[in-house]
Scaffold this active site. Sequence first.
Site, PDB file in Angstrom:
ATOM      1  N   ALA A  66       0.840  -1.164   0.165  1.00  0.00           N
ATOM      2  CA  ALA A  66       0.133   0.084   0.122  1.00  0.00           C
ATOM      3  C   ALA A  66       0.905   1.161   0.026  1.00  0.00           C
ATOM      4  O   ALA A  66       2.160   1.062   0.370  1.00  0.00           O
ATOM      5  CB  ALA A  66      -0.850  -0.036   1.189  1.00  0.00           C
ATOM      6  N   GLY A 111       0.396  -5.168   1.021  1.00  0.00           N
ATOM      7  CA  GLY A 111      -0.796  -5.263   0.357  1.00  0.00           C
ATOM      8  C   GLY A 111      -0.407  -5.822  -1.039  1.00  0.00           C
ATOM      9  O   GLY A 111      -1.518  -6.370  -1.592  1.00  0.00           O
ATOM     10  N   GLU A 114      -0.899  -9.316  -0.648  1.00  0.00           N
ATOM     11  CA  GLU A 114      -2.293  -9.371  -0.363  1.00  0.00           C
ATOM     12  C   GLU A 114      -3.003  -9.344  -1.502  1.00  0.00           C
ATOM     13  O   GLU A 114      -4.187 -10.255  -1.684  1.00  0.00           O
ATOM     14  CB  GLU A 114      -2.930  -8.567   0.986  1.00  0.00           C
ATOM     15  CG  GLU A 114      -2.222  -8.839   2.166  1.00  0.00           C
ATOM     16  CD  GLU A 114      -2.498  -7.748   3.291  1.00  0.00           C
ATOM     17  OE1 GLU A 114      -2.113  -6.592   2.785  1.00  0.00           O
ATOM     18  OE2 GLU A 114      -3.360  -8.013   4.054  1.00  0.00           O
ATOM     19  N   GLU A 134       4.594  -5.266   7.027  1.00  0.00           N
ATOM     20  CA  GLU A 134       3.638  -4.170   7.745  1.00  0.00           C
ATOM     21  C   GLU A 134       4.217  -4.062   9.244  1.00  0.00           C
ATOM     22  O   GLU A 134       4.351  -3.010   9.540  1.00  0.00           O
ATOM     23  CB  GLU A 134       2.225  -4.622   7.616  1.00  0.00           C
ATOM     24  CG  GLU A 134       1.670  -4.434   6.353  1.00  0.00           C
ATOM     25  CD  GLU A 134       1.601  -5.650   5.426  1.00  0.00           C
ATOM     26  OE1 GLU A 134       2.386  -6.607   5.803  1.00  0.00           O
ATOM     27  OE2 GLU A 134       0.706  -5.420   4.639  1.00  0.00           O
TER      28      GLU A 134
HETATM   29  N1  DAK Z   1       4.508   3.223  -0.981  1.00  0.00           N
HETATM   30  C1  DAK Z   1       4.881   4.249  -1.334  1.00  0.00           C
HETATM   31  N2  DAK Z   1       5.946   4.497  -1.952  1.00  0.00           N
HETATM   32  C2  DAK Z   1       6.958   3.225  -2.238  1.00  0.00           C
HETATM   33  C3  DAK Z   1       6.382   2.149  -1.694  1.00  0.00           C
HETATM   34  C4  DAK Z   1       5.472   1.907  -0.933  1.00  0.00           C
HETATM   35  N3  DAK Z   1       4.892   1.087  -0.452  1.00  0.00           N
HETATM   36  N4  DAK Z   1       7.437   1.430  -2.145  1.00  0.00           N
HETATM   37  C5  DAK Z   1       8.474   2.011  -2.715  1.00  0.00           C
HETATM   38  N5  DAK Z   1       8.244   3.040  -2.945  1.00  0.00           N
HETATM   39  C6  DAK Z   1       8.807   4.164  -3.671  1.00  0.00           C
HETATM   40  C7  DAK Z   1       9.839   4.704  -2.841  1.00  0.00           C
HETATM   41  O1  DAK Z   1       9.549   5.638  -2.007  1.00  0.00           O
HETATM   42  C8  DAK Z   1      10.661   5.521  -3.789  1.00  0.00           C
HETATM   43  O2  DAK Z   1      10.057   6.716  -4.330  1.00  0.00           O
HETATM   44  P1  DAK Z   1      11.160   8.023  -4.662  1.00  0.00           P
HETATM   45  O3  DAK Z   1      12.159   7.906  -3.523  1.00  0.00           O
HETATM   46  O4  DAK Z   1      11.904   7.616  -5.773  1.00  0.00           O
HETATM   47  O5  DAK Z   1      10.110   9.044  -4.758  1.00  0.00           O
HETATM   48  C9  DAK Z   1      10.463   4.637  -5.038  1.00  0.00           C
HETATM   49  O6  DAK Z   1       9.263   3.736  -4.725  1.00  0.00           O
HETATM   50  C10 DAK Z   1      11.283   3.501  -5.502  1.00  0.00           C
HETATM   51  O7  DAK Z   1      11.684   2.560  -4.136  1.00  0.00           O
HETATM   52  P2  DAK Z   1      13.150   2.568  -3.193  1.00  0.00           P
HETATM   53  O8  DAK Z   1      14.064   3.610  -3.906  1.00  0.00           O
HETATM   54  O9  DAK Z   1      13.057   2.105  -2.156  1.00  0.00           O
HETATM   55  O10 DAK Z   1      13.545   1.356  -4.111  1.00  0.00           O
HETATM   56  P3  DAK Z   1      14.814   0.151  -3.694  1.00  0.00           P
HETATM   57  O11 DAK Z   1      14.996  -0.635  -5.091  1.00  0.00           O
HETATM   58  O12 DAK Z   1      15.659   0.826  -2.937  1.00  0.00           O
HETATM   59  O13 DAK Z   1      13.954  -0.642  -2.565  1.00  0.00           O
HETATM   60  C11 DAK Z   1      11.976  -1.964  -1.700  1.00  0.00           C
HETATM   61  C12 DAK Z   1      12.724  -1.472  -2.952  1.00  0.00           C
HETATM   62  C13 DAK Z   1      10.484  -2.717  -2.272  1.00  0.00           C
HETATM   63  C14 DAK Z   1      12.876  -2.859  -0.903  1.00  0.00           C
HETATM   64  C15 DAK Z   1      11.616  -0.773  -0.848  1.00  0.00           C
HETATM   65  O14 DAK Z   1      11.000   0.209  -1.820  1.00  0.00           O
HETATM   66  C16 DAK Z   1      10.667  -0.830   0.102  1.00  0.00           C
HETATM   67  O15 DAK Z   1      10.935  -1.304   1.377  1.00  0.00           O
HETATM   68  N6  DAK Z   1       9.431  -0.426  -0.131  1.00  0.00           N
HETATM   69  C17 DAK Z   1       8.544  -0.736   0.988  1.00  0.00           C
HETATM   70  C18 DAK Z   1       7.863  -2.020   1.069  1.00  0.00           C
HETATM   71  C19 DAK Z   1       6.813  -2.286   2.223  1.00  0.00           C
HETATM   72  O16 DAK Z   1       6.988  -2.021   3.418  1.00  0.00           O
HETATM   73  N7  DAK Z   1       5.968  -2.573   1.851  1.00  0.00           N
HETATM   74  C20 DAK Z   1       4.621  -2.784   2.581  1.00  0.00           C
HETATM   75  C21 DAK Z   1       3.715  -1.360   2.644  1.00  0.00           C
HETATM   76  S1  DAK Z   1       2.941  -1.536   3.805  1.00  0.00           S
HETATM   77  C22 DAK Z   1      -4.370  -1.410   5.241  1.00  0.00           C
HETATM   78  C23 DAK Z   1      -4.466  -2.487   4.821  1.00  0.00           C
HETATM   79  C24 DAK Z   1      -3.153  -2.930   4.167  1.00  0.00           C
HETATM   80  C25 DAK Z   1      -2.135  -2.120   4.358  1.00  0.00           C
HETATM   81  C26 DAK Z   1      -2.242  -0.961   4.665  1.00  0.00           C
HETATM   82  C27 DAK Z   1      -3.330  -0.419   5.218  1.00  0.00           C
HETATM   83  N8  DAK Z   1      -5.790  -0.895   5.657  1.00  0.00           N
HETATM   84  C28 DAK Z   1      -6.569  -1.925   6.291  1.00  0.00           C
HETATM   85  C29 DAK Z   1      -6.135   0.516   5.857  1.00  0.00           C
HETATM   86  C30 DAK Z   1      -0.998  -2.613   3.511  1.00  0.00           C
HETATM   87  C31 DAK Z   1       0.198  -2.163   3.953  1.00  0.00           C
HETATM   88  C32 DAK Z   1       1.427  -2.220   3.175  1.00  0.00           C
HETATM   89  O17 DAK Z   1       1.671  -2.802   2.225  1.00  0.00           O
END
Ligand code: DAK
Length: 260
Positions: A66, A111, A114, A134
């Site tokens: 997400a 997400g 998911e 998460e």
């Molecule tokens: N959201 C927003 N932007 C993201 C992102 C994300 N999940 N993942 C990556 N980006 C963006 C980065 O901020 C970066 O943007 P700029 O800085 O270039 O503007 C760009 O994509 C490239 O990413 P990186 O520079 O970080 O790329 P790397 O190769 O260095 O790293 C990575 C890749 C996938 C390891 C890293 O980007 C990363 O760790 N991303 C986050 C992964 C993560 O934690 N995902 C889980 C997100 S939480 C809900 C239900 C479900 C959820 C939420 C609420 N409700 C019931 C309300 C779910 C939550 C999630 O999914």
Amino acid sequence: MDYKNLLVEIADGIALVKINRPQALNALNRETLLDLQQAMKEVEGRKDVRAVILTGEGEKAFVAGADIAEMKAMNPAEALAFSRLGHEALGMIENLTKPVIAAVNGYALGGGLEIALACDFIYASEKAKLGVPEVTLGIFPGFGGTQRLPRLIGKGRAKELIFTGKTVDANEARNLGIVNKVFPPDKLMEEVTKTARTIAQNGPVAVSMAKGAVNAGYDEGREEGEAIEMTAWGNSFATHDQKEGMGAFLEKRKPLFKGE
Ligand code: DAK
């Protein structure tokens, strides 16, 4: 139909739906979830679509979760609305009357995993990395991950992934039972399309009934699943395709299914 964050191509009975925000690794924001809902409505209504492939645009990501930037500032009411939107969008994928294959071409995190779990099954590229990180952000899987993952791979293994936030590679995900098959990156779409074509050649009503029966038994228990299987199986004898499929077998020719 035009979408802000999706590319949708329909050809030869297959809808290819690509999440298209590569600059944010295809992270799911509100707009994208709304687009996905719209796309599911579109493909549901298209009789010429017999199978759907869901994937991410670009080399790097299926969906990296997400959208953290959008979520960070949400208040509880906005978070609840976002949650509802996500659950509805994923529910539409899961309950689509057509099969949906996830082609996980890179990161499928949070997400992102998911949404893949809401698809009927997952093929992945050798480059894919999957996980539910998460808890590392102070939240936990909220788009059905606490429900779909344990049902798919068992409670203990799901809890280990959810509590540690650890990411696994494609082969480990296959060993865990999350992913059905793993392919070299340049072969993934070819192989997914091959499987989608095989499905698309079969009786669409039968495939759809089978999906409904599997889902019902999986979610509501065996008794309910068997009741739905029996009813749907009986109803399948009211279709053109049942007569055509059996007739074609007896006449030693290929069936021409109409989806009715
Ligand atoms: N959201 C927003 N932007 C993201 C992102 C994300 N999940 N993942 C990556 N980006 C963006 C980065 O901020 C970066 O943007 P700029 O800085 O270039 O503007 C760009 O994509 C490239 O990413 P990186 O520079 O970080 O790329 P790397 O190769 O260095 O790293 C990575 C890749 C996938 C390891 C890293 O980007 C990363 O760790 N991303 C986050 C992964 C993560 O934690 N995902 C889980 C997100 S939480 C809900 C239900 C479900 C959820 C939420 C609420 N409700 C019931 C309300 C779910 C939550 C999630 O999914």
